[in-house]
Design a protein around this motif. Structure first.
Motif, PDB file in Angstrom:
ATOM      1  N   ALA A 127     -15.731   1.973 -32.577  1.00  0.00           N
ATOM      2  CA  ALA A 127     -14.371   2.082 -33.111  1.00  0.00           C
ATOM      3  C   ALA A 127     -13.377   2.277 -31.981  1.00  0.00           C
ATOM      4  CB  ALA A 127     -14.295   3.247 -34.089  1.00  0.00           C
ATOM      5  N   GLY A 128     -12.118   2.026 -32.258  1.00  0.00           N
ATOM      6  CA  GLY A 128     -11.051   2.263 -31.295  1.00  0.00           C
ATOM      7  C   GLY A 128     -10.863   1.179 -30.257  1.00  0.00           C
ATOM      8  N   ALA A 129     -11.482   0.016 -30.441  1.00  0.00           N
ATOM      9  CA  ALA A 129     -11.313  -1.078 -29.483  1.00  0.00           C
ATOM     10  C   ALA A 129      -9.897  -1.634 -29.578  1.00  0.00           C
ATOM     11  CB  ALA A 129     -12.338  -2.180 -29.733  1.00  0.00           C
ATOM     12  N   ILE A 130      -9.292  -1.865 -28.411  1.00  0.00           N
ATOM     13  CA  ILE A 130      -7.963  -2.494 -28.393  1.00  0.00           C
ATOM     14  C   ILE A 130      -8.027  -3.914 -27.843  1.00  0.00           C
ATOM     15  CG2 ILE A 130      -6.670  -0.333 -28.296  1.00  0.00           C
ATOM     16  CD1 ILE A 130      -6.352  -0.811 -25.250  1.00  0.00           C
ATOM     17  N   CYS A 140     -17.876  -7.237 -24.163  1.00  0.00           N
ATOM     18  CA  CYS A 140     -17.341  -5.929 -23.789  1.00  0.00           C
ATOM     19  C   CYS A 140     -16.131  -5.602 -24.650  1.00  0.00           C
ATOM     20  CB  CYS A 140     -16.914  -5.907 -22.331  1.00  0.00           C
ATOM     21  SG  CYS A 140     -18.257  -6.091 -21.132  1.00  0.00           S
ATOM     22  N   SER A 141     -15.868  -4.314 -24.790  1.00  0.00           N
ATOM     23  CA  SER A 141     -14.670  -3.875 -25.506  1.00  0.00           C
ATOM     24  C   SER A 141     -13.953  -2.820 -24.678  1.00  0.00           C
ATOM     25  CB  SER A 141     -15.042  -3.318 -26.883  1.00  0.00           C
ATOM     26  OG  SER A 141     -15.935  -2.226 -26.764  1.00  0.00           O
ATOM     27  N   VAL A 148     -14.697   1.636 -21.549  1.00  0.00           N
ATOM     28  CA  VAL A 148     -15.203   0.274 -21.660  1.00  0.00           C
ATOM     29  C   VAL A 148     -16.649   0.358 -22.127  1.00  0.00           C
ATOM     30  CG1 VAL A 148     -15.836  -1.813 -20.371  1.00  0.00           C
ATOM     31  CG2 VAL A 148     -13.688  -0.623 -19.855  1.00  0.00           C
ATOM     32  N   TYR A 149     -16.991  -0.435 -23.139  1.00  0.00           N
ATOM     33  CA  TYR A 149     -18.370  -0.566 -23.616  1.00  0.00           C
ATOM     34  C   TYR A 149     -18.771  -2.022 -23.469  1.00  0.00           C
ATOM     35  CZ  TYR A 149     -18.217   4.070 -25.725  1.00  0.00           C
ATOM     36  OH  TYR A 149     -18.131   5.419 -25.925  1.00  0.00           O
ATOM     37  N   CYS A 150     -20.014  -2.252 -23.029  1.00  0.00           N
ATOM     38  CA  CYS A 150     -20.525  -3.618 -22.900  1.00  0.00           C
ATOM     39  C   CYS A 150     -21.925  -3.708 -23.476  1.00  0.00           C
ATOM     40  CB  CYS A 150     -20.566  -4.038 -21.428  1.00  0.00           C
ATOM     41  SG  CYS A 150     -18.944  -4.207 -20.653  1.00  0.00           S
ATOM     42  N   TRP A 151     -22.298  -4.918 -23.891  1.00  0.00           N
ATOM     43  CA  TRP A 151     -23.635  -5.164 -24.419  1.00  0.00           C
ATOM     44  C   TRP A 151     -23.993  -6.626 -24.181  1.00  0.00           C
ATOM     45  CZ3 TRP A 151     -19.275  -3.862 -27.070  1.00  0.00           C
ATOM     46  CH2 TRP A 151     -18.760  -4.778 -27.991  1.00  0.00           C
ATOM     47  N   GLY A 152     -25.295  -6.898 -24.112  1.00  0.00           N
ATOM     48  CA  GLY A 152     -25.774  -8.261 -23.917  1.00  0.00           C
ATOM     49  C   GLY A 152     -26.435  -8.455 -22.567  1.00  0.00           C
ATOM     50  N   ASN A 164     -30.142  -3.702 -15.527  1.00  0.00           N
ATOM     51  CA  ASN A 164     -30.669  -5.038 -15.233  1.00  0.00           C
ATOM     52  C   ASN A 164     -31.627  -5.531 -16.312  1.00  0.00           C
ATOM     53  OD1 ASN A 164     -29.192  -5.500 -12.887  1.00  0.00           O
ATOM     54  ND2 ASN A 164     -30.636  -4.315 -11.676  1.00  0.00           N
ATOM     55  N   THR A 165     -31.304  -5.253 -17.539  1.00  0.00           N
ATOM     56  CA  THR A 165     -32.015  -5.754 -18.714  1.00  0.00           C
ATOM     57  C   THR A 165     -30.974  -6.197 -19.726  1.00  0.00           C
ATOM     58  OG1 THR A 165     -32.055  -3.597 -19.797  1.00  0.00           O
ATOM     59  CG2 THR A 165     -33.933  -4.126 -18.381  1.00  0.00           C
ATOM     60  N   ALA A 166     -31.409  -6.615 -20.883  1.00  0.00           N
ATOM     61  CA  ALA A 166     -30.475  -6.920 -21.964  1.00  0.00           C
ATOM     62  C   ALA A 166     -30.114  -5.608 -22.658  1.00  0.00           C
ATOM     63  CB  ALA A 166     -31.110  -7.896 -22.943  1.00  0.00           C
ATOM     64  N   ASP A 167     -28.831  -5.305 -22.720  1.00  0.00           N
ATOM     65  CA  ASP A 167     -28.362  -4.121 -23.445  1.00  0.00           C
ATOM     66  C   ASP A 167     -28.089  -4.539 -24.885  1.00  0.00           C
ATOM     67  OD1 ASP A 167     -28.490  -2.428 -21.239  1.00  0.00           O
ATOM     68  OD2 ASP A 167     -26.428  -2.839 -20.642  1.00  0.00           O
ATOM     69  N   ILE A 168     -28.924  -4.090 -25.815  1.00  0.00           N
ATOM     70  CA  ILE A 168     -28.828  -4.547 -27.201  1.00  0.00           C
ATOM     71  C   ILE A 168     -27.837  -3.728 -28.029  1.00  0.00           C
ATOM     72  CG2 ILE A 168     -31.117  -5.589 -27.190  1.00  0.00           C
ATOM     73  CD1 ILE A 168     -32.162  -3.090 -28.610  1.00  0.00           C
ATOM     74  N   LEU A 169     -27.345  -2.629 -27.467  1.00  0.00           N
ATOM     75  CA  LEU A 169     -26.311  -1.814 -28.105  1.00  0.00           C
ATOM     76  C   LEU A 169     -25.185  -1.590 -27.098  1.00  0.00           C
ATOM     77  CD1 LEU A 169     -28.552   0.871 -29.839  1.00  0.00           C
ATOM     78  CD2 LEU A 169     -27.211  -0.916 -30.991  1.00  0.00           C
ATOM     79  N   PRO A 170     -23.975  -1.332 -27.566  1.00  0.00           N
ATOM     80  CA  PRO A 170     -22.883  -1.046 -26.637  1.00  0.00           C
ATOM     81  C   PRO A 170     -23.211   0.151 -25.752  1.00  0.00           C
ATOM     82  CG  PRO A 170     -22.046  -1.368 -28.854  1.00  0.00           C
ATOM     83  CD  PRO A 170     -23.536  -1.306 -28.962  1.00  0.00           C
ATOM     84  N   THR A 171     -22.999  -0.021 -24.466  1.00  0.00           N
ATOM     85  CA  THR A 171     -23.246   1.029 -23.493  1.00  0.00           C
ATOM     86  C   THR A 171     -21.931   1.320 -22.773  1.00  0.00           C
ATOM     87  OG1 THR A 171     -25.503   0.249 -23.182  1.00  0.00           O
ATOM     88  CG2 THR A 171     -24.600   1.660 -21.460  1.00  0.00           C
ATOM     89  N   LYS A 172     -21.577   2.585 -22.690  1.00  0.00           N
ATOM     90  CA  LYS A 172     -20.344   2.951 -21.987  1.00  0.00           C
ATOM     91  C   LYS A 172     -20.511   2.650 -20.500  1.00  0.00           C
ATOM     92  CE  LYS A 172     -17.112   6.675 -21.176  1.00  0.00           C
ATOM     93  NZ  LYS A 172     -16.823   8.093 -21.322  1.00  0.00           N
ATOM     94  N   VAL A 173     -19.510   1.995 -19.938  1.00  0.00           N
ATOM     95  CA  VAL A 173     -19.529   1.620 -18.527  1.00  0.00           C
ATOM     96  C   VAL A 173     -18.734   2.667 -17.760  1.00  0.00           C
ATOM     97  CG1 VAL A 173     -18.982  -0.167 -16.845  1.00  0.00           C
ATOM     98  CG2 VAL A 173     -19.675  -0.808 -19.165  1.00  0.00           C
ATOM     99  N   ASP A 174     -19.439   3.544 -17.068  1.00  0.00           N
ATOM    100  CA  ASP A 174     -18.792   4.659 -16.376  1.00  0.00           C
ATOM    101  C   ASP A 174     -18.045   4.248 -15.108  1.00  0.00           C
ATOM    102  OD1 ASP A 174     -19.581   6.581 -18.251  1.00  0.00           O
ATOM    103  OD2 ASP A 174     -21.553   6.758 -17.318  1.00  0.00           O
ATOM    104  N   LYS A 175     -18.365   3.082 -14.558  1.00  0.00           N
ATOM    105  CA  LYS A 175     -17.698   2.690 -13.319  1.00  0.00           C
ATOM    106  C   LYS A 175     -16.284   2.170 -13.544  1.00  0.00           C
ATOM    107  CE  LYS A 175     -20.185  -1.692 -12.957  1.00  0.00           C
ATOM    108  NZ  LYS A 175     -21.065  -2.452 -12.082  1.00  0.00           N
ATOM    109  N   PHE A 176     -15.823   2.144 -14.794  1.00  0.00           N
ATOM    110  CA  PHE A 176     -14.456   1.740 -15.110  1.00  0.00           C
ATOM    111  C   PHE A 176     -13.717   2.886 -15.814  1.00  0.00           C
ATOM    112  CE2 PHE A 176     -16.591  -2.562 -15.721  1.00  0.00           C
ATOM    113  CZ  PHE A 176     -16.267  -3.013 -14.459  1.00  0.00           C
ATOM    114  N   PRO A 177     -13.495   4.021 -15.152  1.00  0.00           N
ATOM    115  CA  PRO A 177     -12.804   5.112 -15.842  1.00  0.00           C
ATOM    116  C   PRO A 177     -11.340   4.752 -16.109  1.00  0.00           C
ATOM    117  CG  PRO A 177     -13.088   5.661 -13.539  1.00  0.00           C
ATOM    118  CD  PRO A 177     -13.804   4.355 -13.770  1.00  0.00           C
TER     119      PRO A 177
END
Length: 189
Positions: A127-130, A140-141, A148-152, A164-177
């Motif tokens: 939720a909360g994606a802009i 990514c959203s 930022v969340y990304c998956w795939g 370095n695998t397939a992310d099958i669920l959204p994962t928060k990307v910490d390197k983009f604060p």
């Protein structure tokens, strides 16, 4: 012949069968399909459908724009190679089509010919994606708070994580604060 007379015999023009203009906006173009925002607040798609990327519940191609099943209040649509995602006014994200790299965010590597809501680990809706962004095989959203969340597909860390695998669920990307914008490419985010 067309189902109505709008002055020509072209069944692939900008009028639907009720002779209403197909005012599709904000086109998102995949490898062999395209989708856009329909005038009714949903999503319309056409083209190839071998992975279900038209969102019609089947895998038959369509030469004309057809409505995606079950979507309302959509404000953004994006397409990857063979998958499509849409964002609602309130920031929920639905995806459909090819899922072989987890790009649908549904917790599996399965394709889906119908939209499903993207969920985080534990089952809570994303939720909360802009904004939503689609690469060839990842999505990514960007969220109101800058998260930022990304998956795939993530074998080059292009989903933003170091697994370095397939992310099958959204994962928060910490390197983009506190991100304010982003882009997604074939092998980068």
């Amino acid at each position: 012949n067309e189902a109505c007379d709008d002055g020509n015999n072209n069944p692939f023009d900008s009028c639907d069968n009720a002779c209403q203009p197909n005012s599709v906006q904000d086109l998102a173009i995949g490898e062999t399909h395209l989708c856009g925002l329909c005038r009714d607040g949903g999503v319309c798609c056409q083209g190839s459908n071998d992975q279900g990327q038209l969102g019609r519940g089947h895998r038959q191609p369509s030469a004309g724009m057809e409505s995606v099943l079950g979507l309302q209040h959509i404000v953004e649509v994006v397409s990857g190679s063979s998958h499509t995602c849409a964002r609602t006014r309130v920031g929920h994200v639905a995806c459909w089509g090819a899922g072989n790299w987890g790009q649908l965010g549904g917790g599996s590597l399965q394709s889906s010919p119908t939209p499903h809501w993207v969920r985080k680990a534990g089952g809570a809706a994303l939720a909360g994606a802009i904004r939503v962004f689609a690469g060839n095989h990842n999505t990514c959203s960007l969220h109101q708070n800058g998260d930022v969340y990304c998956w795939g597909y993530n074998f080059y860390s292009n989903a933003g994580t170091t697994t370095n695998t397939a992310d099958i669920l959204p994962t928060k990307v910490d390197k983009f604060p506190k991100a304010v914008s982003m882009g997604v490419g074939s092998r980068n985010t």
